[in-house]
Scaffold this active site. Structure first.
Site, PDB file in Angstrom:
ATOM      1  N   HIS A 176      -2.078 -24.885  15.056  1.00  0.00           N
ATOM      2  CA  HIS A 176      -2.211 -23.480  14.646  1.00  0.00           C
ATOM      3  C   HIS A 176      -1.520 -22.487  15.571  1.00  0.00           C
ATOM      4  O   HIS A 176      -1.384 -21.316  15.212  1.00  0.00           O
ATOM      5  CB  HIS A 176      -3.695 -23.110  14.500  1.00  0.00           C
ATOM      6  N   THR A 190       4.121 -18.274   3.223  1.00  0.00           N
ATOM      7  CA  THR A 190       3.511 -19.467   3.837  1.00  0.00           C
ATOM      8  C   THR A 190       4.449 -19.958   4.919  1.00  0.00           C
ATOM      9  O   THR A 190       5.678 -19.948   4.725  1.00  0.00           O
ATOM     10  CB  THR A 190       3.283 -20.611   2.827  1.00  0.00           C
ATOM     11  N   ARG A 218      21.990 -44.739  25.844  1.00  0.00           N
ATOM     12  CA  ARG A 218      23.177 -43.863  25.928  1.00  0.00           C
ATOM     13  C   ARG A 218      23.120 -42.971  27.172  1.00  0.00           C
ATOM     14  O   ARG A 218      23.997 -42.150  27.388  1.00  0.00           O
ATOM     15  CB  ARG A 218      23.261 -42.975  24.678  1.00  0.00           C
ATOM     16  N   SER A 246     -10.612 -20.495  -1.304  1.00  0.00           N
ATOM     17  CA  SER A 246     -11.868 -20.359  -2.027  1.00  0.00           C
ATOM     18  C   SER A 246     -12.091 -21.473  -3.049  1.00  0.00           C
ATOM     19  O   SER A 246     -11.356 -21.574  -4.038  1.00  0.00           O
ATOM     20  CB  SER A 246     -11.899 -18.995  -2.730  1.00  0.00           C
ATOM     21  N   ARG A 305       4.844 -38.973  26.155  1.00  0.00           N
ATOM     22  CA  ARG A 305       3.766 -37.993  26.035  1.00  0.00           C
ATOM     23  C   ARG A 305       3.772 -37.436  24.603  1.00  0.00           C
ATOM     24  O   ARG A 305       4.780 -37.516  23.904  1.00  0.00           O
ATOM     25  CB  ARG A 305       3.952 -36.824  27.013  1.00  0.00           C
ATOM     26  N   VAL A 350       0.836  -1.212   0.000  1.00  0.00           N
ATOM     27  CA  VAL A 350       0.000   0.000   0.000  1.00  0.00           C
ATOM     28  C   VAL A 350       0.869   1.259   0.000  1.00  0.00           C
ATOM     29  O   VAL A 350       0.688   2.156  -0.827  1.00  0.00           O
ATOM     30  CB  VAL A 350      -0.975  -0.012   1.205  1.00  0.00           C
ATOM     31  N   ASP A 373       4.865 -22.913   5.687  1.00  0.00           N
ATOM     32  CA  ASP A 373       5.354 -24.254   5.328  1.00  0.00           C
ATOM     33  C   ASP A 373       6.714 -24.250   4.627  1.00  0.00           C
ATOM     34  O   ASP A 373       7.404 -25.257   4.600  1.00  0.00           O
ATOM     35  CB  ASP A 373       4.333 -24.964   4.422  1.00  0.00           C
TER      36      ASP A 373
HETATM   37  O1  F6P Z   1      -0.318 -23.951   4.816  1.00  0.00           O
HETATM   38  C1  F6P Z   1      -0.263 -23.507   6.130  1.00  0.00           C
HETATM   39  C2  F6P Z   1      -0.878 -24.528   7.054  1.00  0.00           C
HETATM   40  O2  F6P Z   1      -0.815 -24.018   8.372  1.00  0.00           O
HETATM   41  C3  F6P Z   1      -0.309 -25.930   6.997  1.00  0.00           C
HETATM   42  O3  F6P Z   1       0.890 -26.061   7.733  1.00  0.00           O
HETATM   43  C4  F6P Z   1      -1.439 -26.745   7.554  1.00  0.00           C
HETATM   44  O4  F6P Z   1      -1.389 -28.072   7.081  1.00  0.00           O
HETATM   45  C5  F6P Z   1      -2.659 -26.026   7.012  1.00  0.00           C
HETATM   46  O5  F6P Z   1      -2.259 -24.706   6.728  1.00  0.00           O
HETATM   47  C6  F6P Z   1      -3.821 -26.004   7.954  1.00  0.00           C
HETATM   48  O6  F6P Z   1      -4.893 -25.427   7.274  1.00  0.00           O
HETATM   49  P1  F6P Z   1      -6.184 -24.846   7.990  1.00  0.00           P
HETATM   50  O7  F6P Z   1      -5.777 -23.596   8.694  1.00  0.00           O
HETATM   51  O8  F6P Z   1      -7.123 -24.595   6.864  1.00  0.00           O
HETATM   52  O9  F6P Z   1      -6.630 -25.880   8.970  1.00  0.00           O
END
Ligand code: F6P
Length: 323
Positions: free
Chosen positions: A253, A125, A211, A73, A247, A24, A127
C-alpha cells in the site's frame, strides 16, 4: 439538471481528490448544486451524502487518498442495496452521479445506469487495468513510488552483491510491475499475463551473476502465479545456483499513499471536467478516459465486458534490456 453527486469507490488512487475538486467546481460553474457521497457506494446506502461547495474542495489537489473516503461495498452488489441507494439519491433530489474508480466501481456504475439512473464514470485505479482508458488516475504516482523504491534497493543490492525480489501491487494486472521494471532497469520481471517457473527466473538471475552484474532486481507483480513469496521460498532452497545472496521487499500500500504527481493532478482535473460536460450534454452511462492524448468516452457496458491487455512487445523489450 439542478443537482449532482460525486463518489470515490474501490482502492483509493492518488489524484482522486483532484478529480472530486474538478467535478465540484465545474459543476458549480454550470450552475448546479454539488454533493459528495462518503465511503463510496456504502455511503449511498447509508445516506451519507453531504453538500460540497467550492471551499470544501479547497487545498485538496495536492493530497493523495480521497477526502470523501472509499470502500468496497458488498451490500451494493445486492438488488436491495442498489434500490436503497437510488431511493437515497431521490430523497436528496440528486439527478446524476459521477463515479470515480476502477473496474469494480465502474461495473457498479453500469448497473445503476441500467436501472435508469444517469451516471458518468471517471477512470481511476493504480492498477491500470481498466478497459476504455490507456492510463488511469493514480498510475503515474504509484509507478514513481515503485521506481523510487527500486532505485534505492538497487543501490544497497549492488553494495552487497544481492538479488532483490520486489513485489509491487496491481491485483491481476502486471502493468505496474512491467513499467517499474523497465524504468528501474530490472534484471527480470514476473507478471500474471506471462507464464513462467521459478526455475526459469532463477536461470535469469544466475545468468546475470555470470555476466558480472553486481545486483539482480526481480520485479514481481502481486498477481503472478509465482508471486514474490513463492519465488523467495524456491530461491532459498536453491541458493547455491543463484550466485547472489537474496532479500525480498513487498511495497504494498506504500504505492497508493503518495501525493499525486503533476501528471495525475492534470489528468484527474481534465477527467473531472469532462465528466460534468458529459452530464451537461446528456451523455450518460459512459466512462471518461485518456486515449492517445485525448479525453474519450466509452460505454460503461463495454468497459464492464472487456479486459485490458498488456502490450507483449513492451514485455519482450524488458527482457532484451535486462542483458
Ligand atoms: O486496486 C488497487 C489495489 O491497490 C490493488 O493493486 C491491490 O491488489 C488491492 O487494491 C488491495 O486492496 P485493499 O486495499 O482492499 O487491500
Amino acid at each position: 439538471m439542478q443537482r449532482i453527486a460525486v463518489l470515490t469507490s474501490g482502492g483509493d488512487a492518488p489524484g482522486m481528490n483532484a478529480a472530486i475538486r474538478a467535478v465540484v467546481r465545474t459543476g458549480l460553474g454550470k450552475g448546479w448544486e454539488t454533493y459528495g457521497v462518503r465511503q463510496g457506494y456504502s455511503g449511498l446506502i447509508t445516506d451519507s451524502i453531504i453538500p460540497l461547495g467550492p471551499r470544501d474542495v479547497g487545498g485538496i489537489i495536492q493530497q493523495g487518498g480521497t477526502m470523501l473516503g472509499s470502500a468496497r461495498s458488498a451490500e451494493f452488489r445486492t438488488e436491495e442495496g442498489r434500490k436503497q441507494a437510488l431511493s437515497n439519491l431521490a430523497k436528496h433530489g440528486i439527478e446524476a452521479l459521477v463515479v470515480i474508480g476502477g473496474n469494480g466501481s465502474q461495473t457498479g456504475a453500469n448497473v445503476l445506469f441500467e436501472m435508469g439512473f444517469p451516471v458518468v464514470g471517471i477512470s481511476s485505479t493504480i492498477d491500470n487495468d481498466l478497459y476504455g482508458a490507456e492510463i488511469t488516475i493514480g498510475v503515474d504516482t504509484a509507478l514513481n513510488i515503485a521506481l523510487e523504491a527500486i532505485d534505492r534497493l538497487k543501490v544497497t543490492a549492488a553494495s552487497h552483491k544481492r538479488a532483490f525480489l520486489i513485489e509491487v501491487m496491481g491485483r491481476d494486472c502486471g502493468y505496474l510491475a512491467l513499467m517499474s521494471g523497465i524504468a528501474g532497469g530490472a534484471e527480470a520481471v514476473v507478471i500474471p499475463e506471462v507464464e513462467t517457473t521459478p526455475e526459469a527466473v532463477a536461470a535469469e538471475i544466475t545468468a546475470a551473476y555470470e555476466r558480472g552484474k553486481t545486483h539482480a532486481i526481480i520485479v514481481v507483480a502481486e498477481g503472478a502465479a509465482y508471486d514474490a513469496e513463492k519465488l523467495n521460498a524456491y530461491f532459498r532452497e536453491h541458493k547455491a545456483k543463484l550466485g547472489f545472496d537474496l532479500r525480498m521487499t513487498t511495497l504494498g500500500h506504500v504505492q497508493r499513499g503518495g501525493e499525486p504527481t503533476a501528471f495525475d493532478r492534470i489528468l484527474a482535473t481534465r477527467l473531472g471536467a469532462a465528466a460534468t460536460e458529459c452530464l451537461q450534454n446528456g451523455e450518460y452511462g459512459v466512462l471518461v478516459g485518456l486515449n492517445k492524448g485525448q479525453i474519450t468516452t466509452t460505454p460503461l457496458a463495454t468497459v464492464a465486458a472487456n479486459k485490458k491487455l498488456i502490450d507483449m512487445k513492451t514485455f519482450e523489450l524488458a527482457g532484451i534490456l535486462a542483458k
